[in-house]
Scaffold this motif. Sequence first.
Motif, short mmCIF file in Angstrom:
data_model
loop_
_atom_site.label_atom_id
_atom_site.label_comp_id
_atom_site.label_asym_id
_atom_site.label_seq_id
_atom_site.Cartn_x
_atom_site.Cartn_y
_atom_site.Cartn_z
N ILE A 1 0.77 -1.02 0.08
CA ILE A 1 -0.17 0.04 -0.15
C ILE A 1 0.78 1.14 -0.08
O ILE A 1 0.30 2.36 0.49
CB ILE A 1 -0.95 0.14 1.26
CG1 ILE A 1 -0.19 -0.23 2.60
CG2 ILE A 1 -1.99 -1.18 1.12
CD1 ILE A 1 -0.99 0.28 3.65
N THR A 2 2.33 1.07 -0.42
CA THR A 2 3.11 2.24 -0.57
C THR A 2 2.49 3.30 -1.42
O THR A 2 2.31 4.43 -0.89
CB THR A 2 4.55 1.88 -1.07
OG1 THR A 2 4.91 0.76 -0.45
CG2 THR A 2 5.33 3.16 -1.07
N GLN A 3 1.97 3.20 -2.28
CA GLN A 3 1.51 4.23 -3.29
C GLN A 3 0.30 4.81 -2.53
O GLN A 3 0.17 6.16 -2.64
CB GLN A 3 1.04 3.78 -4.71
CG GLN A 3 0.56 4.83 -5.44
CD GLN A 3 0.43 3.88 -7.04
OE1 GLN A 3 0.68 3.19 -7.37
NE2 GLN A 3 0.04 4.93 -7.89
N GLN A 4 -0.66 4.05 -2.08
CA GLN A 4 -2.00 4.68 -1.30
C GLN A 4 -1.34 5.50 -0.27
O GLN A 4 -2.04 6.37 0.07
CB GLN A 4 -2.75 3.64 -1.10
CG GLN A 4 -3.37 2.60 -2.28
CD GLN A 4 -2.51 1.28 -2.45
OE1 GLN A 4 -1.45 1.36 -2.59
NE2 GLN A 4 -3.38 0.22 -2.56
N HIS A 5 -0.48 4.86 0.39
CA HIS A 5 -0.06 5.62 1.60
C HIS A 5 0.59 6.74 1.31
O HIS A 5 0.20 8.07 2.07
CB HIS A 5 0.92 4.81 2.45
CG HIS A 5 1.15 5.14 3.83
ND1 HIS A 5 2.04 6.14 4.22
CD2 HIS A 5 0.43 4.96 5.07
CE1 HIS A 5 1.87 6.34 5.45
NE2 HIS A 5 1.25 5.48 6.03
#
Length: 509
Positions: A317-321
Amino acid sequence: MVYANAMLAGSFIVAAIGAQKDLRLWAAALVLHLVGYLALALRPHLPELAYVLIANLAFGGLLSLFLVGVNRLRGRLSGVQWTVWPVVAMGVLAIIVTDYGLRTKLISAIMLLQAGLLLRTTVGYRRENVGRRGAELLIAGALIWSAALVVRISAELFGWDNSESVSDSTWSQLILYLASLSATILIAISVPMMLRERSEAALQASERHYRRLIESSNEGVVIISDLMIRYANPAACGLLGAPADALIDRPYLDYLHPDDRELSLRVHQLRLKGQGDHQSYEVRLRRRDGVERWVRMNGVRYDWGGRPATLAFMSDITQQHQEHEKDRELAFVDPLTGLDNRRRLLMRMHDALEQARADNHLVGVVFLDLDNFKPLNDKHGHAAGDDLLIQVGQRLRQRVRSTDAVARLGGDEFVVLLPGLGPDMEAAWSKARPLAEGIREALGKPYQVVPVAMRDESPHLERVITHRCSASIGLVLSHPGEIDAQGLLDRADQAMYRAKEAGRNRVSN
């Protein structure tokens, strides 16, 4: 022989009633086998037609049930004609054919056909399931039965057997009885083996299927036992930044951010107790190359080699985070200048006042409004005005201390928060006023503004707009123990208006 069949049938019935429901059909076949031999054993006490009919129906029925059982193991349904009609035919022959020799040859032929079908079906099962020892034992039993029937038919055809009734004990009947018992024992041994082998094959196929699913999954999957990584699929290896052989038997906490290890360990221990299944949480993975990835962890309790473990799933979820953090940042940042907006300023002021009350310190607020900004907008457009506001923000950052906060409230209004001015009011003023005067002087210097329409071109000197824009500044200090951030900001706003009324380009209290 009757006792042996009774023991075999009884053991199958017990197993069938218990956990092995698949044995019910085979138990029923062995019961028919027992009934057939009981009929033969009781022939002195029964009419000839009765025991002949019962024995023929029993033996024909058991071979039909064996055939149905093997077909079920193959996942097929045998045709009704190959299971029902032999039994019906043997019963009819027992009734209408009175000649013992003819009846023996016809019934033996039918049973031989049944044994042949059983043999062919079992060979097919064996071919579909290579290395199945249970099927091999059943094939051996069917072959023994078939061979005995061939001998029996041959003895009748060629006159090798001079028996005239079932009650006559001859060598061919003895061979048939012994072969029947041997075949039954082999079949009794083979069936549980076949069922166990089928279960093992199904389990292995299921494991291969799920392993392929896990290996091809885009979600990271790891198995953790004794706080060690015992398995990691390719997606997990990618998230952790290491090949599987470098991850196996390594402490999984080593790959987590130190601030997230306590949470992960607590959830892991809950899952081992069966209390934390499907509880999700977010942690940062710390790879060997220094890259951090945000993942959402989920999982369930799992057994690994007889040891309690957790099967954990990791979703990147790096991009979402990052997008969430960006959205969160935008909620507190002025999009034009990159300074704090009103919302963040009030939060900072509240925190600063709380800390000031705890430390018995004072807080200062500089509230400024540009004096000559509107003519630039009216003459050269908002693009030129935006360029000037950006430069104002840059100058403010250069003039304040590292502990100060700079915010744009909107339009051409800016605020500088001055925390930590000390407990003494006079000393606080001696620190705050020079800062405010320095800001006024920095903002009063000429600005070189380039409208947006010209920024993509090579700007010539005559295209650059020189604009002078002073600032009216209100400076106030908090009262001892004051915690009303909005009230302090309003007092600074009022002080700024007093500066404007006094002639602008000045600092007023």
